[in-house]
Write an enzyme that holds these catalytic residues in place. Structure first.
Site, mmCIF file in Angstrom:
data_model
loop_
_atom_site.group_PDB
_atom_site.id
_atom_site.type_symbol
_atom_site.label_atom_id
_atom_site.label_comp_id
_atom_site.label_asym_id
_atom_site.label_seq_id
_atom_site.Cartn_x
_atom_site.Cartn_y
_atom_site.Cartn_z
ATOM 1 N N HIS A 122 0.740 -1.268 0.073
ATOM 2 C CA HIS A 122 -0.214 -0.031 -0.119
ATOM 3 C C HIS A 122 0.873 1.220 -0.112
ATOM 4 O O HIS A 122 1.733 1.144 0.571
ATOM 5 C CB HIS A 122 -0.931 -0.053 1.123
ATOM 6 N N ASP A 199 3.185 -4.675 8.163
ATOM 7 C CA ASP A 199 1.913 -3.821 7.905
ATOM 8 C C ASP A 199 0.895 -4.740 8.204
ATOM 9 O O ASP A 199 0.342 -5.481 7.237
ATOM 10 C CB ASP A 199 2.251 -2.976 6.513
ATOM 11 N N GLN A 202 -4.439 -4.945 7.075
ATOM 12 C CA GLN A 202 -5.486 -6.025 6.055
ATOM 13 C C GLN A 202 -5.376 -7.380 6.912
ATOM 14 O O GLN A 202 -6.060 -8.207 6.539
ATOM 15 C CB GLN A 202 -5.167 -6.072 4.740
ATOM 16 N N LYS A 225 -10.428 -0.300 10.814
ATOM 17 C CA LYS A 225 -10.521 -1.812 10.110
ATOM 18 C C LYS A 225 -11.015 -2.977 10.864
ATOM 19 O O LYS A 225 -11.093 -3.784 10.374
ATOM 20 C CB LYS A 225 -9.303 -2.043 9.010
ATOM 21 N N CYS A 363 -5.056 2.520 -3.734
ATOM 22 C CA CYS A 363 -3.732 2.858 -3.041
ATOM 23 C C CYS A 363 -2.519 2.193 -3.229
ATOM 24 O O CYS A 363 -1.752 1.923 -2.259
ATOM 25 C CB CYS A 363 -4.085 3.118 -1.571
HETATM 26 N N1 PMP Z 1 -1.786 -0.767 4.688
HETATM 27 C C1 PMP Z 1 -2.571 -1.541 4.205
HETATM 28 C C2 PMP Z 1 -2.233 -2.794 3.553
HETATM 29 C C3 PMP Z 1 -3.825 -1.042 3.978
HETATM 30 O O1 PMP Z 1 -4.818 -1.721 3.427
HETATM 31 C C4 PMP Z 1 -4.151 0.380 4.511
HETATM 32 C C5 PMP Z 1 -5.433 1.117 4.459
HETATM 33 N N2 PMP Z 1 -6.328 0.781 3.184
HETATM 34 C C6 PMP Z 1 -3.097 1.053 4.948
HETATM 35 C C7 PMP Z 1 -1.921 0.495 4.952
HETATM 36 C C8 PMP Z 1 -3.501 2.430 5.518
HETATM 37 O O2 PMP Z 1 -4.149 2.356 6.463
HETATM 38 P P1 PMP Z 1 -4.743 3.660 7.292
HETATM 39 O O3 PMP Z 1 -5.163 4.494 6.175
HETATM 40 O O4 PMP Z 1 -5.913 3.479 8.113
HETATM 41 O O5 PMP Z 1 -3.467 4.621 7.983
#
Ligand code: PMP
Length: 405
Positions: A122, A199, A202, A225, A363
Site C-alpha cells: 500500500h 504492515d 489487512q 478496519k 492505493c
Molecule cells: N496498509 C494497508 C495494507 C492498507 O490496506 C491500508 C488501508 N487501506 C493502509 C496501510 C493505511 O491504513 P490507514 O489509512 O488506516 O492509515
C-alpha cells in the site's frame, strides 16, 4: 460459529438503504462498520468521562487514564506482545509506519544504506520509506511478486546485503488478498540481524496475529478496519528497538523534564505519544477488541474464508471476469475487472443498486502497474456479510456485462 443474522443486528448502519436498495457494504478493506458497543462507548465517554489523560489529579482525568491504559493492555493481549510498553497508540497504520520510518530512520539509516519493501505494498508502506531515502540518500529495493500475486521470497537472498537496514512488508495485500509468509521473511532477515516491520492493516481484521510468534520487530494496524473508530491505530515495537529510537514528535506527555537547555524524555510507550492523544477512540478500540474476541477470531476467520471461497467461485464463473490475486492463502477480498469495462463504470452502476465496492488504484499504484492496469474493482468482506449479498453482487455484474455487450 457465526450467526450472521444476529451479528448484523449489532451494526446499525447495515439497515441503511442506498438509492432505495438495502445497503450491501463490500468495502470493508477500506474501512469496517462499527458495532453498537463501539458507538455506545464513544457516546458514553463524551457524556460521562471526558478529561485529558495522564495530566489531571482530578477524578475524571484519572478514570479516563485508567480506561486508556486498560485499552493498551487489551491491545497487548490481542496481538500477544510481551509488554505494554511496546504498544504505542497512533493515528493509524499510516501514522505508525511514518513514525518508524522517521524515528528508526533517523537513528539507524545513513547514506548508501538500503531498505527493502515489496511490490505489493500500500502507498502507506512505500512513501514513508521513499521520503526517508530522500532525506538520507538511502536506496529502496523491491521484492517482486509473480502473476498469481505471490511474493518472490526466493529473491530475498539476492536483495539482502550488508547495507540492508530494515525490511517492511505487508502481512496481507489490500489488493491481491495474498497472506504473505511474514514469519519466514522475518526468520531470514534475522539471520542477518535485519529488523522487519509488518504492515498488519489487512491481516488483523481477519484472524489471529501473534507478534511474538512472528518475531516481528514492528507491527502496525488501524483501529477503523477492526470495527473501532477512525483516527486510532497501533504501533507495536520491540522494546529494545524503541528504546534506541529518538522521539518522533515533541510536546506534552512525551517528556520527563523540560528546561531550555535540555529536555529528557518519558519512558516507553509515552516517549512516542506526544500531545493530546485520541484517547476516546483508543478506549473505543478496546471495546472493538472485546467485541471481536467475543465473536471469536477463529470463527471470524472460518466464516470469512467461506465467503471468500464462495465469492471467488461465483465471480470466476462470470464470463470475461478476471480476478487479480490467486494465492492459496488470502484474506477475504477479491479484486477484479469485468471484460474491458472501466472499473469506475462497474463501481458506479453497482452503487446505484446499493452495492458499495472500491474502485481505482486501491492505493497501490506499483502493484497495478505490475498488471499494466490503472484501476480495479475490489469487493472485500467482513463477518457481517452474507452469501446472499455475494449473489446480489454477481447478479448485478452479469447485468452490467450485458449492458456493455
Ligand atoms: N496498509 C494497508 C495494507 C492498507 O490496506 C491500508 C488501508 N487501506 C493502509 C496501510 C493505511 O491504513 P490507514 O489509512 O488506516 O492509515
Amino acid at each position: 460459529m457465526i450467526d450472521v443474522l444476529n451479528i448484523r443486528k449489532d451494526f446499525p448502519i447495515l439497515n441503511t438503504t442506498v438509492y432505495g436498495n438495502p445497503l450491501i457494504y463490500l468495502d470493508n478493506a477500506a474501512t469496517a462498520q462499527k458495532p453498537e458497543c463501539v458507538i455506545q462507548t464513544v457516546d458514553e465517554l463524551y457524556r460521562t468521562c471526558n478529561a485529558n489523560i495522564h495530566r489531571g489529579v482530578h477524578f475524571m482525568s484519572e478514570q479516563c487514564t485508567e480506561k486508556y491504559e486498560q485499552s493498551r493492555e487489551k491491545v497487548r493481549r490481542f496481538i500477544n506482545a510481551e509488554k505494554k510498553s511496546e504498544i504505542i497508540f497512533t493515528s493509524g497504520t499510516t501514522g505508525s509506519i511514518n513514525m518508524v520510518a522517521c524515528s528508526f530512520g533517523e537513528r539507524f539509516v545513513s547514506a548508501g544504506d538500503e531498505i527493502i519493501i515489496s511490490e505489493m505494498e500500500h502507498h502507506s508502506n512505500i512513501v514513508p520509506w521513499q521520503l526517508l531515502c530522500e532525506r538520507k540518500n538511502a536506496v529502496l529495493k523491491i521484492i517482486s511478486f509473480d502473476d498469481n500475486g505471490i511474493l518472490r521470497i526466493d529473491l530475498l537472498d539476492s536483495l539482502i546485503n550488508e547495507h540492508t537496514k530494515i525490511i517492511a512488508v505487508t502481512h496481507a495485500s489490500n489488493v491481491l488478498g495474498t497472506i504473505n509468509p511474514v514469519r519466514e521473511i522475518i526468520a531470514k532477515a534475522h539471520l542477518y540481524n535485519i529488523p522487519v516491520l509488518v504492515d498488519g492493516a489487512q491481516a488483523v481484521p481477519h484472524g489471529n496475529v501473534d507478534v511474538r510468534d512472528l518475531d516481528c520487530d514492528f507491527y502496525t494496524f488501524s483501529g477503523h478496519k477492526i470495527y473501532a473508530p477512525t483516527g486510532i491505530g497501533i504501533l507495536y515495537g520491540k522494546e529494545k528497538l524503541l528504546e534506541q529510537m529518538p522521539p518522533y514528535q515533541g510536546g506534552g506527555d512525551m517528556i520527563s523534564t523540560v528546561t531550555f537547555d535540555k529536555t529528557t524524555y518519558a519512558q516507553l510507550p509515552l516517549k512516542f505519544e506526544a500531545g493530546t492523544l485520541n484517547f476516546i477512540d483508543a478506549i473505543a478500540l478496546g471495546a472493538a477488541i472485546d467485541y471481536v474476541n467475543n465473536t471469536g477470531r477463529q470463527n471470524i476467520f472460518e466464516y470469512e474464508q467461506k465467503l471468500l471461497d464462495y465469492a471467488t467461485q461465483k465471480l470466476a464463473s462470470i464470463e470475461g471476469l478476471k480476478i487479480y490475486g490467486e494465492a492459496n492463502k488470502k484474506v477475504a477480498l477479491v479484486s477484479f475487472l469485468l471484460k474491458n469495462i472501466h472499473h469506475l463504470d462497474t463501481g458506479m452502476i453497482l452503487d446505484k443498486k446499493g452495492i458499495a465496492v472500491r474502485t481505482g488504484t486501491l492505493c497501490a499504484e506499483p502493484l497495478l502497474t505490475h498488471f499494466t492496469q490503472t484501476g480495479l474493482v475490489r469487493a472485500s468482506f467482513a463477518f457481517y456479510n452474507t452469501f446472499d449479498e455475494i449473489d446480489a453482487l454477481c447478479e448485478n455484474l452479469e447485468k452490467i456485462s450485458l449492458m456493455f455487450k
